[in-house]
Design an enzyme around this catalytic site. Structure first.
Site, PDB file in Angstrom:
ATOM      1  N   ARG A 135     -10.021   1.256   8.869  1.00  0.00           N
ATOM      2  CA  ARG A 135      -9.686  -0.149   9.099  1.00  0.00           C
ATOM      3  C   ARG A 135     -10.830  -0.893   9.788  1.00  0.00           C
ATOM      4  O   ARG A 135     -10.715  -2.090  10.022  1.00  0.00           O
ATOM      5  CB  ARG A 135      -8.450  -0.230   9.994  1.00  0.00           C
ATOM      6  CG  ARG A 135      -7.136  -0.411   9.224  1.00  0.00           C
ATOM      7  CD  ARG A 135      -6.039  -0.390  10.258  1.00  0.00           C
ATOM      8  NE  ARG A 135      -4.857  -1.115   9.907  1.00  0.00           N
ATOM      9  CZ  ARG A 135      -3.750  -0.555   9.408  1.00  0.00           C
ATOM     10  NH1 ARG A 135      -3.716   0.714   9.113  1.00  0.00           N
ATOM     11  NH2 ARG A 135      -2.682  -1.296   9.196  1.00  0.00           N
ATOM     12  N   ARG A 140      10.896  -7.260   4.757  1.00  0.00           N
ATOM     13  CA  ARG A 140      10.850  -5.877   5.237  1.00  0.00           C
ATOM     14  C   ARG A 140      11.438  -5.785   6.648  1.00  0.00           C
ATOM     15  O   ARG A 140      12.114  -4.822   6.980  1.00  0.00           O
ATOM     16  CB  ARG A 140       9.391  -5.396   5.239  1.00  0.00           C
ATOM     17  CG  ARG A 140       9.241  -3.953   5.591  1.00  0.00           C
ATOM     18  CD  ARG A 140       7.881  -3.439   5.203  1.00  0.00           C
ATOM     19  NE  ARG A 140       6.852  -3.804   6.162  1.00  0.00           N
ATOM     20  CZ  ARG A 140       5.558  -3.480   6.032  1.00  0.00           C
ATOM     21  NH1 ARG A 140       5.155  -2.824   4.971  1.00  0.00           N
ATOM     22  NH2 ARG A 140       4.674  -3.823   6.934  1.00  0.00           N
ATOM     23  N   LYS A 192       0.827  -1.211   0.000  1.00  0.00           N
ATOM     24  CA  LYS A 192       0.000   0.000   0.000  1.00  0.00           C
ATOM     25  C   LYS A 192       0.865   1.267   0.000  1.00  0.00           C
ATOM     26  O   LYS A 192       0.643   2.162  -0.786  1.00  0.00           O
ATOM     27  CB  LYS A 192      -0.903   0.058   1.243  1.00  0.00           C
ATOM     28  CG  LYS A 192      -1.937  -1.023   1.346  1.00  0.00           C
ATOM     29  CD  LYS A 192      -2.918  -0.734   2.482  1.00  0.00           C
ATOM     30  CE  LYS A 192      -2.297  -0.785   3.872  1.00  0.00           C
ATOM     31  NZ  LYS A 192      -1.905  -2.119   4.336  1.00  0.00           N
ATOM     32  N   ARG A 223      -1.527  -9.160  13.155  1.00  0.00           N
ATOM     33  CA  ARG A 223      -1.984  -8.099  12.236  1.00  0.00           C
ATOM     34  C   ARG A 223      -2.822  -8.681  11.107  1.00  0.00           C
ATOM     35  O   ARG A 223      -3.801  -8.079  10.678  1.00  0.00           O
ATOM     36  CB  ARG A 223      -0.779  -7.327  11.680  1.00  0.00           C
ATOM     37  CG  ARG A 223      -0.144  -6.438  12.746  1.00  0.00           C
ATOM     38  CD  ARG A 223       1.199  -5.904  12.308  1.00  0.00           C
ATOM     39  NE  ARG A 223       1.120  -5.005  11.177  1.00  0.00           N
ATOM     40  CZ  ARG A 223       2.130  -4.772  10.338  1.00  0.00           C
ATOM     41  NH1 ARG A 223       3.277  -5.394  10.487  1.00  0.00           N
ATOM     42  NH2 ARG A 223       1.985  -3.927   9.353  1.00  0.00           N
ATOM     43  N   ARG A 263      10.989  -2.912  11.806  1.00  0.00           N
ATOM     44  CA  ARG A 263       9.791  -2.402  12.493  1.00  0.00           C
ATOM     45  C   ARG A 263       9.376  -3.404  13.545  1.00  0.00           C
ATOM     46  O   ARG A 263       9.257  -4.586  13.272  1.00  0.00           O
ATOM     47  CB  ARG A 263       8.654  -2.252  11.471  1.00  0.00           C
ATOM     48  CG  ARG A 263       8.476  -0.867  10.949  1.00  0.00           C
ATOM     49  CD  ARG A 263       7.465  -0.820   9.849  1.00  0.00           C
ATOM     50  NE  ARG A 263       6.108  -1.157  10.274  1.00  0.00           N
ATOM     51  CZ  ARG A 263       5.033  -0.924   9.514  1.00  0.00           C
ATOM     52  NH1 ARG A 263       5.163  -0.348   8.339  1.00  0.00           N
ATOM     53  NH2 ARG A 263       3.835  -1.262   9.939  1.00  0.00           N
TER      54      ARG A 263
END
Ligand code: AMP
Length: 193
Positions: free
Chosen positions: A88, A127, A13, A144, A133
């Site tokens: 969301r 990632r 995204k 998630r 992160r």
């Protein structure tokens, strides 16, 4: 033009949002980026948000709705905006509709990037190695994804019913996915939106 970019974590995204922003000259509004900035600044909002984000859970609706309201009711940004990571949940979508209606605005398209779970885990592991992160750790990613499937994915039906949902195949290179998005947006643009 008012767009929403939608999809599971790791769908790309953010990457696609940057390209859309550059192509259409619209403002990119990412609740994830806004919350991460608040965490970094160590504000009260940041420490509240962090306690949810680190676990892969959603920050409460009233908090996120508050920050988005403040952001999108600022003076007209010109060509419009692209919402990334918001809404969301159904209550967030309803709150957004109310804010837009009050401003005399409406959503032109909800671009949903479709990617299966196996590919998501693969991408986010990559990632995690690059960006480190906290919420990209494997167990947090699993949460998630569950949160996405249970609380966020029902929004597809919400927008399908309103005729704004555009589903895009998210498997392929950044360029290929970007081209599919562009095709959909070009049709909208040619209708004068
Ligand atoms: P993102 O960068 O969009 O993946 O967001 C990272 C994290 O920020 C999410 O896992 C949530 O904890 C929080 N977050 C971002 N946007 C929202 C939202 N619209 N509602 C609730 N939590 C959010």
């Amino acid at each position: 033009m008012i767009l929403i970019i939608f999809g599971p974590p790791g769908a790309g995204k953010g990457t696609q949002a940057v390209q859309i922003r550059e192509r259409y000259g619209i403002v990119h509004v990412s609740t994830g980026d806004m919350l991460r900035a608040a965490v970094k600044e160590g504000t009260q909002l940041g420490s509240l948000a962090k306690s949810f984000m680190d676990k892969g859970e959603l920050v409460p609706d009233d908090v996120v709705i508050g920050i988005i309201k403040e952001r999108i009711t600022k003076p007209d940004p010109g060509n419009g905006f692209l919402l990334d990571g918001f809404p969301r949940t159904i209550p967030q979508a309803e709150a957004l509709d109310q804010v837009l209606e009050a401003e005399g605005l409406k959503i032109d398209a909800v671009v949903s990037i479709e990617v299966d779970d196996e590919e998501i885990i693969k991408r986010i592991s990559g990632r995690q190695a690059e960006e480190n992160r906290a919420d990209d750790k494997v167990d947090v990613v699993k949460t998630r994804l569950d949160v996405y499937r249970n609380q966020t994915e029902p929004l597809k039906e919400y927008y399908r019913e309103r005729g704004t949902l555009k589903e895009i195949d998210g498997i392929g290179s950044v360029q290929e996915v970007g081209d599919s998005i562009e095709k959909v947006l070009r049709v909208l643009d040619s209708k004068g939106k």
